[in-house]
Design an enzyme around this catalytic site. Structure first.
Site, short mmCIF file in Angstrom:
data_model
loop_
_atom_site.label_atom_id
_atom_site.label_comp_id
_atom_site.label_asym_id
_atom_site.label_seq_id
_atom_site.Cartn_x
_atom_site.Cartn_y
_atom_site.Cartn_z
N GLU A 1 -16.35 -46.37 -4.12
CA GLU A 1 -17.70 -46.23 -4.65
C GLU A 1 -18.13 -44.80 -4.44
O GLU A 1 -17.50 -44.06 -3.69
CB GLU A 1 -18.66 -47.21 -3.97
CG GLU A 1 -18.80 -47.04 -2.47
CD GLU A 1 -19.81 -45.98 -2.03
OE1 GLU A 1 -20.70 -45.62 -2.84
OE2 GLU A 1 -19.71 -45.50 -0.89
N SER B 1 -20.71 -44.94 3.46
CA SER B 1 -20.93 -43.60 2.92
C SER B 1 -20.07 -42.58 3.67
O SER B 1 -18.86 -42.72 3.73
CB SER B 1 -22.42 -43.26 2.99
OG SER B 1 -22.69 -42.07 2.29
N HIS C 1 -23.91 -47.49 -2.54
CA HIS C 1 -25.23 -46.91 -2.28
C HIS C 1 -26.38 -47.63 -2.98
O HIS C 1 -27.54 -47.37 -2.66
CB HIS C 1 -25.21 -45.44 -2.65
CG HIS C 1 -24.46 -44.59 -1.67
ND1 HIS C 1 -23.08 -44.61 -1.58
CD2 HIS C 1 -24.89 -43.73 -0.72
CE1 HIS C 1 -22.70 -43.78 -0.63
NE2 HIS C 1 -23.77 -43.23 -0.09
#
Length: 332
Positions: free
Chosen positions: A237, A111, A305
């Site tokens: 992503e 992330s 995620h």
């Protein structure tokens, strides 16, 4: 540059370069420590891991000091981040990358940690790892795939040390996936059957793995911390805050970067439900971009995620075959 893979009895250091450990529940912490213990790893925590301000983070000075001390500690074999957030890119001008370069060890997170993974690779040449946080290991159910690929990548298949990094790891789809807030309720979980990877553009490619969270990676555009895209496999992503329109815009921004012509293939991680991304919308986004014609593109891959996730080496080697829906990686 090189580093040692993990061995039984090794110490791993948990740091909070983005959000603070303060917001992680006791239940999740204890579960993570227990899971690492079962893998034969000793967990220690950085000095400022629980420092917490109004942004649920801590000062730049505290976070940088924890990074430096983790890499300087000869007993520490891997540095694992607590969780993601929004501000790890604040640290980049204050990190002494020579400390990291001269004390190579595993660095893992995902992330917002994308900024650190890419910057460390660019500045030191060391592989970093886009993989689970410390908190990820606090999940009680549905985490077997995550643990399996963490071990495969950072140990050998059997969980024993393997100094030979020249072996391939095939990234297979998980049987099930989940997008529920597991940290709020560990018992009431929803698991969805995984229908496998999606082939959007056919073809084969191989190259150096560069990527992570797309919107975080784009924060590095035009800076000294962004790795070259030459001869790369781009893996990207994004989280639940992204809509199809925002993903489209962010991908276009990456395409406009110098060196994008060097991208040989693209692998896209599974989207969370809140994004409202469908296969049809994603295919339309990819097919609308003339720059992607002839570049193999696969989607719905286990990283990002939604859970579970694989551990992917930034700067590692990747071979992809979108037609047969196969992905193979290795360190280099």
């Amino acid at each position: 540059m090189d580093f040692k893979k993990l061995n039984m009895g090794d110490e791993i250091r948990v740091i909070s370069p983005s959000r603070s450990m303060k917001i992680v529940s006791k239940d999740v912490r204890e579960g993570a420590i227990n899971n690492f213990s079962k893998m034969g790893l000793k967990v220690t925590f950085s000095k400022y891991v629980e420092e917490c301000d109004e942004f649920f983070s801590s000062s730049i000075e505290s976070r940088v000091q924890d990074i430096h001390e983790a890499f300087l500690d000869k007993n520490v074999k891997a540095v694992i981040t607590t969780l993601g957030g929004y501000n790890s890119n604040q640290l980049l001008r204050y990190i002494d990358f020579e400390i990291i370069k001269n004390n190579p060890k595993i660095f893992c997170g995902y992330s917002d940690i994308t900024a650190l993974c890419l910057a460390i690779y660019k500045k030191t040449g060391l592989n970093t790892f886009y993989g689970p946080h410390f908190s990820s290991f606090g999940m009680k159910k549905g985490n077997e795939y995550t643990k399996k690929y963490f071990l495969k990548t950072l140990f050998n298949v059997e969980g024993e040390v393997n100094e030979n990094k020249d072996f391939n790891i095939d990234i297979k789809p998980s049987e099930y996936w989940s997008d529920d807030p597991w940290y709020k309720n560990q018992e009431d979980r929803e698991f969805i059957e995984n229908k496998g990877y999606i082939c959007i553009n056919k073809g084969k490619a191989e190259g150096t793995l560069i990527g992570g969270n797309l919107c975080t990676m784009n924060l590095l555009q035009g800076t000294e911390y962004m790795p070259s895209l030459e001869n790369s496999i781009l893996f990207i992503e994004d989280d639940e805050l992204v809509s199809p329109e925002i993903f489209d815009r962010d991908l276009q921004s990456t395409i406009h970067q110098p060196g994008f012509h060097g991208v040989k293939g693209i692998i896209i991680g599974r989207f969370q439900k809140a994004t409202a991304m469908t296969e049809e919308k994603l295919v339309k986004i990819i097919k609308s971009k003339k720059e992607l014609k002839g570049i193999p593109v696969m989607a719905n891959v286990n990283f990002g995620h939604a859970t579970p996730i694989a551990t992917i080496p930034v700067g590692g080697w990747c071979s992809m075959d979108a037609c047969s829906k196969e992905i193979s990686i290795r360190l280099k």
